[in-house]
Design an enzyme around this catalytic site. Structure first.
Site, PDB file in Angstrom:
ATOM      1  N   THR A   1       0.792  -1.077  -0.132  1.00  0.00           N
ATOM      2  CA  THR A   1      -0.083   0.016  -0.049  1.00  0.00           C
ATOM      3  C   THR A   1       0.946   1.294   0.124  1.00  0.00           C
ATOM      4  O   THR A   1       0.552   2.314  -0.748  1.00  0.00           O
ATOM      5  CB  THR A   1      -0.805   0.124   1.297  1.00  0.00           C
ATOM      6  N   THR A   2       1.926   1.311   0.694  1.00  0.00           N
ATOM      7  CA  THR A   2       2.814   2.433   0.969  1.00  0.00           C
ATOM      8  C   THR A   2       3.710   2.592  -0.447  1.00  0.00           C
ATOM      9  O   THR A   2       4.063   3.721  -0.659  1.00  0.00           O
ATOM     10  CB  THR A   2       3.626   2.194   1.988  1.00  0.00           C
TER      11      THR A   2
ATOM     12  N   TYR B   1     -12.884  -3.478  -1.946  1.00  0.00           N
ATOM     13  CA  TYR B   1     -14.060  -2.947  -2.610  1.00  0.00           C
ATOM     14  C   TYR B   1     -14.908  -3.935  -2.574  1.00  0.00           C
ATOM     15  O   TYR B   1     -16.396  -4.004  -2.655  1.00  0.00           O
ATOM     16  CB  TYR B   1     -13.518  -2.548  -3.867  1.00  0.00           C
TER      17      TYR B   1
ATOM     18  N   TYR C   1      -2.562  -9.914   5.262  1.00  0.00           N
ATOM     19  CA  TYR C   1      -2.681  -8.334   5.526  1.00  0.00           C
ATOM     20  C   TYR C   1      -3.960  -8.055   5.655  1.00  0.00           C
ATOM     21  O   TYR C   1      -4.946  -8.008   5.012  1.00  0.00           O
ATOM     22  CB  TYR C   1      -2.050  -7.752   4.258  1.00  0.00           C
TER      23      TYR C   1
ATOM     24  N   ARG D   1      -8.858   0.330   5.177  1.00  0.00           N
ATOM     25  CA  ARG D   1      -8.559   0.580   3.799  1.00  0.00           C
ATOM     26  C   ARG D   1      -9.266  -0.544   2.763  1.00  0.00           C
ATOM     27  O   ARG D   1      -9.939  -0.008   1.691  1.00  0.00           O
ATOM     28  CB  ARG D   1      -7.081   0.346   3.232  1.00  0.00           C
TER      29      ARG D   1
ATOM     30  N   LYS E   1       0.067  -9.633   8.836  1.00  0.00           N
ATOM     31  CA  LYS E   1       0.382  -8.181   9.022  1.00  0.00           C
ATOM     32  C   LYS E   1      -0.915  -7.665   9.831  1.00  0.00           C
ATOM     33  O   LYS E   1      -1.805  -7.513   8.762  1.00  0.00           O
ATOM     34  CB  LYS E   1       0.883  -7.341   7.877  1.00  0.00           C
TER      35      LYS E   1
ATOM     36  N   ILE F   1       5.884  -4.305  10.179  1.00  0.00           N
ATOM     37  CA  ILE F   1       5.715  -3.740   8.650  1.00  0.00           C
ATOM     38  C   ILE F   1       5.531  -2.248   8.694  1.00  0.00           C
ATOM     39  O   ILE F   1       4.573  -1.733   8.917  1.00  0.00           O
ATOM     40  CB  ILE F   1       4.948  -4.508   7.818  1.00  0.00           C
TER      41      ILE F   1
END
Length: 309
Positions: free
Chosen positions: A53-54, A116, A142, A147, A170, A212
């Protein structure tokens, strides 16, 4: 009792950086990416996660995604772990990305809960089971409901943990109760990795194995110092590091991530602050807050003497 004694040896532990993808003139800046990898290794981190994501993976093309993973694996050359992002809301695409990660030599993949689509718990299980069954590479779940708008239940995580290639999670929920519950539900070796920098100290105290981290993009040595203090049961020292880092942890999310992190990295001379739409550059109001937080954490701006953690 040390952190090592708390559970069977997990496959992954320590400080693992959720690496940004540097851009320059609208393109991936591969020269800067090599520089970032070396900066992380010099800072003592135990691994990196490219194209998570980052790393703005949702705005990368498939070709860019593959190229970033390949370069990171080649540049690291076995010195630390490389856990490639392979998340998608399309199971077939996740399998494709995981296959590529395996082909180029990544140590594992990090796979976010499909976003989504809002799958059921059974849908989540079948998504990750398909990964387990089709690609022979270690995988970290994750969970980041903020998000994805879907939350993997502890029961689903425990069910997935029985699959041979699902080796850890994570957890970016920030809910410290969850790790204690999961540890009671999951047998054997399983990597419990925080995805929430501000609560890392508590997560480690609850039995976690590492993080992380977004913050370690700009303060790798400092985040590693806190982790190592906990590993040595030096909680007073760890708390001192927490106090130095907490403002930076928070301000890196004071604007849409990773724009504050990239601004911070530009202040360190590591890469530009360029992001891709729909993310825009860090706001003028947040920038001085980032500068102040870097100073508080002992991270010098470009041209200043570096503080040894």
């Amino acid at each position: 009792m040390t952190m090592t004694d708390r559970a069977a040896q997990p496959l992954f532990r320590g400080v693992i950086t959720a690496l940004v993808t540097p851009f320059k003139g609208g393109e991936v800046d591969y020269a800067a990416l090599e520089k970032l990898v070396e900066f992380q290794i010099a800072g003592g981190v135990h691994g990196i996660v490219p194209v998570g994501t980052t790393g703005e993976t949702s705005t990368l093309t498939m070709e860019e995604h593959r190229a970033v993973v390949k370069l990171c694996v080649e540049k690291v050359a076995g010195r630390i772990k490389v856990i490639a992002g392979a998340g998608s809301n399309n199971t077939a695409e996740t399998l494709e990305l995981a296959h590529h990660a395996k082909e180029v030599g990544a140590d594992a993949v990090l796979v976010v809960a499909p976003y989504y689509n809002k799958p059921s718990q059974e849908g989540l299980y079948q998504h990750f089971k398909a990964l387990n069954d089709n690609v022979q590479i270690p995988a970290l779940l994750y969970n980041v409901p903020g998000r994805t708008v879907v939350d993997m239940s502890n029961e689903t995580v425990a069910r997935l943990a029985k699959l041979p290639n699902i080796v850890g999670i994570k957890d970016a929920t920030g809910d410290l109760e969850r790790i204690s519950q999961m540890r009671l539900m999951i047998e054997g070796s399983f990597s419990y990795i925080s995805g929430d920098d501000p609560t890392l100290l508590g997560y480690l105290a609850h039995g976690g194995h590492g993080v992380i981290s977004v913050t370690s993009n700009v303060a790798p040595a400092q985040v590693v110092a806190m982790y190592e203090a906990v590993a040595q049961n030096a909680y007073e020292t760890a708390l001192q590091w927490q106090d130095k880092l907490i403002t930076l942890h928070k301000v890196l999310f004071a604007d849409s991530s990773p724009s504050p992190t990239k601004y911070a990295m530009s202040r360190l001379g590591l890469c530009t602050d360029e992001v891709r739409l729909p993310i825009v550059a860090c706001s003028q109001a947040v920038r001085p807050l980032v500068d102040q937080a870097l100073t508080l954490a002992g991270v010098p701006l470009a041209g200043q003497e570096r503080v040894t953690a």
